[in-house]
Write an enzyme that holds these catalytic residues in place. Structure first.
Site, PDB file in Angstrom:
ATOM      1  N   ASP A  82       0.804  -1.232   0.000  1.00  0.00           N
ATOM      2  CA  ASP A  82       0.000   0.000   0.000  1.00  0.00           C
ATOM      3  C   ASP A  82       0.833   1.275   0.000  1.00  0.00           C
ATOM      4  OD1 ASP A  82       0.693  -1.006   2.560  1.00  0.00           O
ATOM      5  OD2 ASP A  82      -0.881   0.146   3.558  1.00  0.00           O
ATOM      6  N   GLU A 140      -0.812  -2.241   5.084  1.00  0.00           N
ATOM      7  CA  GLU A 140       0.046  -2.269   6.279  1.00  0.00           C
ATOM      8  C   GLU A 140      -0.087  -0.972   7.063  1.00  0.00           C
ATOM      9  OE1 GLU A 140       3.150  -1.317   8.884  1.00  0.00           O
ATOM     10  OE2 GLU A 140       3.000  -0.320   6.959  1.00  0.00           O
TER      11      GLU A 140
HETATM   12 NI    NI Z   1       6.340   0.973   5.603  1.00  0.00          NI
END
Ligand code: NI
Length: 395
Positions: A82, A140
């Protein structure tokens, strides 16, 4: 040619391809939980290699399994995919084409390194004893994170050990950061509202001044780290937002505060919200104010397994050279790699990706963040050599 030399040569041969993947991903960043196109790109690329069982286990994640002809250990490797809500300020010719979104943490590099690893290892299927499992994880950056969703979907079933890496721009290229034990903190979040009684700034006695009370709350929260917990326990409590009021002659009725707490130890972690509430309650009551307090436990801390960490240090020494080992200190950042470590022993390590001489020195999450692309090859070497040591017949 030894197997080590052969693998290093294989990595060097796909070096340019890995850089091209990284640049493509860098141009097409997507926010956490919205990585649809990234996932499709990863899925299609993995399928093109052959020999892999490619699935979409949860959310926007992608998993590939390389199952060898002989039984053996199951080694999982993880990359996150991401980007962040940041407007890129770099000037190179492959900057983000998605306005307001940027790969400002290096996850584009993580994804391309793991694709490169999958490409090399998928071509060596007959040499695999056991299985290599590739995790391309979504989300994440934002709690509750994609790792936990993947774990819930069963991706860790049967896994014997799990490894993952982060490119790190404030560590120079030419280093691999190894840290046994606690490595990254548990990032928790809190929100406080202090309710007073608004009124005229010239008549404070008719109000309960929420700003004056909230300021004392902030000051006294600092005592938790400095006075209430063991100095040998690592703990951070940062107030990062303090909002209240509209103009110079009005005392506002309420103030909003939020911030983050970082810790490693489970007991310390569980004690902090209780200590915070004691302070907030005491200060607000003393001044006739009231409060609301919300505390959210975030990712677990990244705690590296001693044996797996030793294995990864051996990988650095054998594949790159002893001078590459950087026995880094833990840091108070958070990482949901920890979710995988709940299911099997694991090691998270850093790959130095800064380069002062090339002007690559901006921190993570900065609009001019970038990585030294030479580091991509280092990450692929770390992964393929881990596979060599865990799931390959040593020819
Ligand atoms: Ni990172």
């Amino acid at each position: 040619m030894t197997q080590i030399t052969a693998l290093n040569k294989a990595v060097e041969e796909i070096r340019q391809q890995v850089i091209e993947w990284r640049r493509y991903l860098h141009q097409h960043p997507e926010l956490s939980f919205q990585e649809e196109k990234t996932a499709q790109f990863v899925y299609d690329t993995l399928l093109s290699f052959g020999n892999l069982e490619v699935t979409r286990p949860a959310g926007n994640s992608v998993m590939a399994r390389l199952i060898g002809p002989k039984p053996g250990k199951v080694l999982a490797m993880r990359a996150d995919m991401d980007g962040l809500a940041i407007t890129e300020e770099n000037t190179f010719d492959f900057i983000s084409k998605n306005p307001g979104v940027m790969h400002a943490c290096g996850h584009d590099g993580h994804t391309s390194m793991l694709l490169g690893t999958a490409k090399i290892l998928s071509g060596m299927k007959d040499k695999i004893r056991g299985e290599v499992r590739f995790f391309f994880q979504h989300a994440e950056e934002i709690y509750p994170g994609g790792a936990e969703e993947m774990v819930q979907a069963g991706v860790m079933d049967g896994v014997d050990l799990v490894i993952g890496t982060h490119l790190w721009s404030t560590m120079e290229y030419g280093t691999v950061g190894i840290c046994p034990g606690p490595m990254m903190a548990a990032p928790d979040t809190f929100w406080i509202t202090v309710f007073g009684k608004g009124g005229h700034a010239a008549l404070p006695h008719q109000t309960i001044d929420s700003i004056a009370v909230a300021a004392q709350v902030v000051t006294n929260l600092q005592h938790i780290v400095s006075r209430n917990t063991d100095p040998l326990d690592n703990l951070v409590l940062s107030v990062t937002k303090f909002t209240g009021g509209t103009t110079h002659n009005v005392i506002p009725g309420s103030v909003e505060i939020c911030g983050t707490v970082r810790s490693f130890d489970k007991n310390v972690r569980e004690t902090v919200p209780k200590l915070m509430e004691r302070v907030i309650k005491g200060i607000t009551e003393a001044h006739g104010a009231t409060y609301e307090f919300r505390y959210e436990f975030g990712y677990r801390p990244v705690i590296n397994d001693a044996e797996v960490t030793q294995l990864m240090e051996d990988v650095v020494v054998e594949a790159l050279g002893a001078e590459w080992v950087d026995r880094m200190r833990p840091n108070m950042g958070g990482e949901d790699f920890s979710a995988f470590q709940q299911k099997a022993p694991g090691c998270f390590f850093f790959v130095g990706a800064g380069n002062q001489a090339k002007g690559i020195a901006y921190p993570h999450h900065h609009p001019r963040f970038t990585i030294d692309e030479d580091a991509l090859e280092v990450g692929v070497k770390m992964f393929v050599h881990a596979a060599r040591k865990v799931v390959m017949d040593n020819a």
